[in-house]
Write an enzyme that holds these catalytic residues in place. Sequence first.
Site, PDB file in Angstrom:
ATOM      1  CG  ASP A  37      -0.053  -7.937  -6.176  1.00  0.00           C
ATOM      2  OD1 ASP A  37       0.647  -6.974  -6.552  1.00  0.00           O
ATOM      3  OD2 ASP A  37      -1.306  -7.906  -6.161  1.00  0.00           O
ATOM      4  CG  ASP A  72      -3.521  -7.068   4.521  1.00  0.00           C
ATOM      5  OD1 ASP A  72      -2.693  -6.160   4.296  1.00  0.00           O
ATOM      6  OD2 ASP A  72      -4.581  -6.882   5.156  1.00  0.00           O
ATOM      7  CG  ASN A  99       6.358  -1.585  -4.906  1.00  0.00           C
ATOM      8  OD1 ASN A  99       6.678  -0.503  -5.383  1.00  0.00           O
ATOM      9  ND2 ASN A  99       5.386  -2.332  -5.436  1.00  0.00           N
ATOM     10  CE1 TYR A 170       1.138   6.816  -2.465  1.00  0.00           C
ATOM     11  CE2 TYR A 170       1.846   9.019  -3.119  1.00  0.00           C
ATOM     12  CZ  TYR A 170       1.973   7.639  -3.203  1.00  0.00           C
ATOM     13  OH  TYR A 170       2.934   7.090  -4.019  1.00  0.00           O
ATOM     14  CE  LYS A 174       4.181   5.671  -1.039  1.00  0.00           C
ATOM     15  NZ  LYS A 174       4.734   4.298  -1.045  1.00  0.00           N
ATOM     16  CB  THR A 204       2.307   2.975 -11.795  1.00  0.00           C
ATOM     17  OG1 THR A 204       1.852   4.029 -10.931  1.00  0.00           O
ATOM     18  CG2 THR A 204       3.835   2.921 -11.775  1.00  0.00           C
TER      19      THR A 204
END
Length: 290
Positions: A37, A72, A99, A170, A174, A204
């Site tokens: 992360d 990163d 993810n 986005y 995706k 989320t």
Amino acid sequence: MTLLTDRIAIVTGAGRGIGRAHALELARQGAKVVVNDFGVSLAGEGTSETPAESVVAEIEAMGGQAVVNTADVADFDQAQAMVQQAIDTFGGLDILVNNAGFVRDRMLVNASEDEWDAVIRVHLKGHFAPLRHAATYWRAESKADRQRVGRVVNTSSGAGLQGSIGQSAYSAAKAGIAGLTLVAAAELGRVGVCVNAIAPVAKTRMTEGVFDAKLPEPEDNSPVVAWLASADCDLTGRVIEIEGGRLTLEDGWRHGASRDLGRRWEAGEVGDAMRELVAEGLAPEPVYGT
């Protein structure tokens, strides 16, 4: 014995939300986990937070093995170092769960170049870079007669499959991830690697304030990821939407109705032919938000 006993995994964006749930579930199933992360805000801005450390502590508290990584994932060299960390720390790599991501939602006419570039970079390049280095490792192991049962789980989205108003960057990223999954599955099958993608539906940071609060929990997605990461998985090149207890095997782009004149089309002929083809085919699903 659990589903992933002694398998070695990397989970990117694993400090919060869906990624955290994946890391914990893989650990429960016996995997040793590199918890990645970068510690950024919802919009991808730097913070002083280190959520990966908390997830590692949770895994260790349950008796599992895990290590922090703050790379990163869209930085090619840092992604390589992350793969190498798994190899150096645990002795190899079997599972890559891509993810990591963030959102900068804008209507198309309001989106800036920087916002577009940032979202495409973290999602699409952030899938490519770790996958590229993991694939290099798996190919080398196969050539050395040490073929591993490699598994990759990428993260697409309904936004990438059906489109979503206000999420042009986005959605494009995706959709690109779904395409990348198909190609990687075809190329890596020869070295024993299965590559699939999920389109998770969950509550989320990304969905907070946008969709209603009745969305499934992040943890609802992770058992499916655990199976896709296992040696029992015999599926590759597919995208699975997960919405709570509902699994949907997505039926992506495929050839539909066609006409072949056997010669070049005249511009004036195209309209009627296209209307006939549209009438024969299935209507596309509506874009989210329309």
